[in-house]
Design an enzyme around this catalytic site. Structure first.
Site, PDB file in Angstrom:
ATOM      1  N   ASP A 194       0.829  -1.204   0.000  1.00 59.92           N
ATOM      2  CA  ASP A 194       0.000   0.000   0.000  1.00 59.92           C
ATOM      3  C   ASP A 194       0.859   1.248   0.000  1.00 59.92           C
ATOM      4  O   ASP A 194       0.527   2.248  -0.603  1.00 59.92           O
ATOM      5  CB  ASP A 194      -0.907   0.035   1.237  1.00 59.92           C
ATOM      6  CG  ASP A 194      -2.002  -0.988   1.110  1.00 59.92           C
ATOM      7  OD1 ASP A 194      -2.323  -1.382  -0.028  1.00 59.92           O
ATOM      8  OD2 ASP A 194      -2.522  -1.412   2.155  1.00 59.92           O
ATOM      9  N   LYS A 226     -12.307  -2.771   6.159  1.00 60.11           N
ATOM     10  CA  LYS A 226     -11.759  -3.145   4.857  1.00 60.11           C
ATOM     11  C   LYS A 226     -11.301  -4.592   4.997  1.00 60.11           C
ATOM     12  O   LYS A 226     -10.354  -4.892   5.719  1.00 60.11           O
ATOM     13  CB  LYS A 226     -10.591  -2.236   4.483  1.00 60.11           C
ATOM     14  CG  LYS A 226     -10.037  -2.555   3.111  1.00 60.11           C
ATOM     15  CD  LYS A 226      -9.086  -1.460   2.655  1.00 60.11           C
ATOM     16  CE  LYS A 226      -8.718  -1.610   1.190  1.00 60.11           C
ATOM     17  NZ  LYS A 226      -7.998  -2.831   0.873  1.00 60.11           N
TER      18      LYS A 226
END
Ligand code: IVH
Length: 695
Positions: free
Chosen positions: A47, A128
């Site tokens: 990420d 998430k």
């Protein structure tokens, strides 16, 4: 090698290089993750790479690459299953990492929509899920197809395996579902099941899965659905793709409907009205993280109103109406054994921390970037310090801070050299920025004479951003450079005559086939487009984007060369939209400097530089120059600009003879006056909306 720097201190050519590197690295990790179910780095590290790529793209929008990771989601499907083209692309989410960024996200949304923040916007906040996204298509209430995300455009047909998931209804319950409904969500393996599965695999001497997500990927992509059925995958529904008719007006109402129709939806989802409330939900969810039987890696915020979602639309491949607030990246502490200075292609010097090797997020780290002299001073990192390391991807971890600065007997502060470590031992210079202050980057003043810079330039020349020569990478360039075989780009195209190919074939790491392949790869890139040619030269401030601008402007190498070496070069360059003073000066001095000019001339004799094609226009307003002025009532200025650019118009800030349309709202003043004087077409906001609706 030049290590990436603090984004805010990047020059365009650093940014371009870094974007190229990130594109390559992200693609590698995508392949490892999506095709081989074997990630090489942690999710946080991955990420971080994407976030860094995104941030650089935000700062240097003209440098966004054609193969930008922001435009791609994951790797192409592996090929074991049938391919499914998604009728509505499967998108990705932008990320935020801090509370402040949550606030900025809310502000950005409000600003884009042109609403006061006090006019409360609603957002949903939900976990998430760290699994694999899938789209499940229902026709007349019956499951007809399920597909993985793949690269966002097309994925793999995993219908049979998805059919085995207990939370996925084969036939929808209740009533009111649209005839065509593609439900999207996350396939995951419960942690308890994952642990059991690994115990079994260990007992059977099979390699264990690294984490539940890889295990879920392995299970979902099992060719034998009978095996897949034995691995109890689960599914959370959180979104939708193609629908034949709208079925709700808000995100939360839509999720309730999905639940009514038989899907599992996440119970922790909350509706919030402020950034503070969103952060509270984030903290609550993070607290519960360790008690959940599924992995999560952050919290997703989505604008609740679907009408507003529609207006907000997308930026590259992520919705503007949603973002993921990620849990913090992995960190570790280790001993800093030394500080080294590395010289990059443009002479930029990067201090690098040499670390006692340490595993961070599953990868052994022994080097970390200290960015530049100021950053090093600010962190006051010294030899012998225990430092906190944060994994910033595979190759560029960062030193966050010193952990034991107050210990007894700490060594002296690092003195940044004034003499370059390169063989020329040149004086190190810090150029002045526009304000006349010393810029952040220290440079070797050797220029083209510095062998370190030359070898780095050659590496860049053959890299994917440059000529992209397969089989000729950094390692080979270093070896050829040392032997004096390739010391400038033209030598690459004369390699056959500069080398004894039989001897090379006998050299370790080579062989007859690889030598033949290398010559073939070189021959293949001999014809090169003007923009790639200019990019590959590695001129400061002339990354892919600026090279593209120049190439399109001049059209041919001959034209470019003629102007650039003429007295009107400066004026001409500065007249080009997108070329600033730094870039203009840099190209001019490059082509006026004897050595570099000679190097390019020799190179140009070895290759064929192709002219640029004229860009095609595809909408009836594309290419028009549009200016907005006054107050817009139906949308914010940003929203209006985004829509106009998306349709191919050029949005400008000032009215000139070149302006085609001025969109004037109430309160328009001098721009309207000027447009009238120049006879520029003036439209009201409604007139403009009408015009773009019909295109
Ligand atoms: S919404 C338009 N909600 O995160 C974006 N995504 O980086 C639609 N994910 O591909 C996605 N939990 O695999 C959404 N609650 C959630 C999610 C979620 C996990 C994944 C999904 C997506 C990725 C985006």
């Amino acid at each position: 090698m030049t290590l990436p720097k603090d984004i805010n201190q990047m020059q365009p050519d650093d940014a371009s290089k870094e974007l190229a590197r990130l594109a390559k690295e992200i693609a590698l990790h995508d392949r490892a993750y999506y095709q081989n179910d074997a990630p090489k780095i942690s999710d946080a590290a991955y990420d971080y790479l994407r976030q860094r790529n995104h941030e650089i793209e935000q700062l240097f929008p003209d440098l966004v690459r054609v193969d930008s990771p922001s435009n791609k989601l994951g790797a192409k499907p592996g090929g074991k299953f049938g391919k499914v083209t998604h009728s509505v692309r499967m998108l990705s989410l932008s990320n935020v990492f801090t509370d402040a960024e949550v606030g900025e996200f809310v502000k950005r949304v409000a600003k884009f929509l042109g609403v006061e923040e006090s006019q409360k916007l609603q957002f949903t906040a939900e976990p998430k899920i760290d699994g694999l996204s899938a789209g499940i298509r229902y026709e007349n209430g019956k499951l007809v197809q399920a597909a993985t995300r793949g690269d966002g455009q097309s994925g793999e047909d995993v219908t049979k395996n998805v059919m085995t998931i207990i939370d996925v209804p084969k036939t929808l319950s209740g009533t009111g579902w649209p005839d065509v409904l593609e439900v999207r969500g996350e396939v995951y393996l419960p942690i308890s099941q994952f642990e059991q599965m690994n115990l079994l695999r260990a007992a059977e001497n099979q390699p264990e899965y690294k984490n539940p997500r890889n295990a879920a990927a392995g299970s979902l992509r099992q060719l034998d659905p009978a095996i897949s059925a034995k691995r109890p995958l689960r599914f959370f529904a959180y979104a939708w793709g193609e629908v034949s008719a709208p079925f709700a007006s808000s995100q939360s109402a839509a999720i309730t409907k999905l639940k009514d129709w038989g899907f599992s939806t996440n119970e922790l989802t909350k509706v919030c009205e402020t950034a503070e409330q969103m952060i509270t939900v984030y903290n609550d969810i993070e607290k519960q993280r360790s008690t959940l039987d599924y992995d999560i890696d952050g919290v997703v915020y989505k604008v609740n109103s679907l009408a507003l979602q529609q207006r907000l639309g997308f930026v590259s491949r992520s919705p503007r109406w949603a973002t993921a607030h990620k849990f913090p990246p992995e960190q570790a502490s280790t001993l800093l054994q030394d500080i080294e200075i590395q010289v990059g292609r443009t002479g930029a010097l990067t201090p690098v921390a040499k670390l006692k090797p340490i595993t961070v997020g599953g990868v052994v780290v022994s080097n970390a970037s200290l960015h530049n002299e100021d950053e090093l001073k600010r962190k006051d990192v010294r030899k012998g310090d225990m430092v906190l390391i944060q994994r910033a991807g595979d190759v560029i971890p960062q030193v966050v801070k010193v952990l034991d600065a107050d210990r007894q007997g700490r060594g002296a502060a690092f003195v940044f050299p004034t003499i370059c470590p390169c063989p020329l031992k040149t004086k190190i210079v810090r150029e002045l920025d526009e304000k006349g202050e010393a810029g952040a980057i220290s440079r070797c003043s050797g220029g083209a004479a510095c062998p370190y810079q030359r070898v780095e330039s050659l590496k860049y020349f053959v890299s994917r951003t440059g000529f992209d020569i397969e089989g000729l990478g950094a390692k080979q360039i270093e070896a050829f450079f040392e032997q004096g075989i390739i010391t400038e780009p033209s030598h690459i195209f004369q390699l056959q005559s500069r080398i004894d190919s039989e001897e090379l074939a006998r050299t370790e790491g080579w062989g007859e086939t690889s030598v033949a392949n290398l010559f073939a790869a070189i021959a293949e890139v001999k014809e090169v487009s003007l923009d790639r040619f200019l990019t590959a030269l590695g001129i400061r401030h002339i990354g892919q984007s600026n090279a593209g601008v120049l190439a399109h402007h001049f059209g041919s190498w001959a034209e470019f060369l003629e102007i650039i070496t003429s007295p009107k070069a400066g004026e001409e360059l500065l007249s080009i939209d997108g070329i600033g003073t730094a870039a203009a000066n840099s190209v001019i001095s490059y082509f006026n400097e004897q050595h570099s000019r000679a190097v390019v001339t020799r190179l140009a004799q070895q290759v064929t530089i192709l002219d640029m094609q004229k860009p095609k226009s595809d909408s009836n307003i594309s290419g028009l120059s549009v200016v907005f002025t006054g107050k817009l009532e139906k949308m914010s200025r940003d929203e209006a600009k985004v829509r106009a650019s998306a349709l191919g118009a050029k949005v400008s800030g000032s009215v000139s003879k070149k302006t085609d349309i001025l969109v004037a709202g109430p309160g328009a003043g001098s721009k309207l006056k000027k447009a009238n004087e120049l006879g520029v077409k003036v439209l009201s906001e409604d007139g403009w909306l009408e015009m773009i609706e019909n295109t």
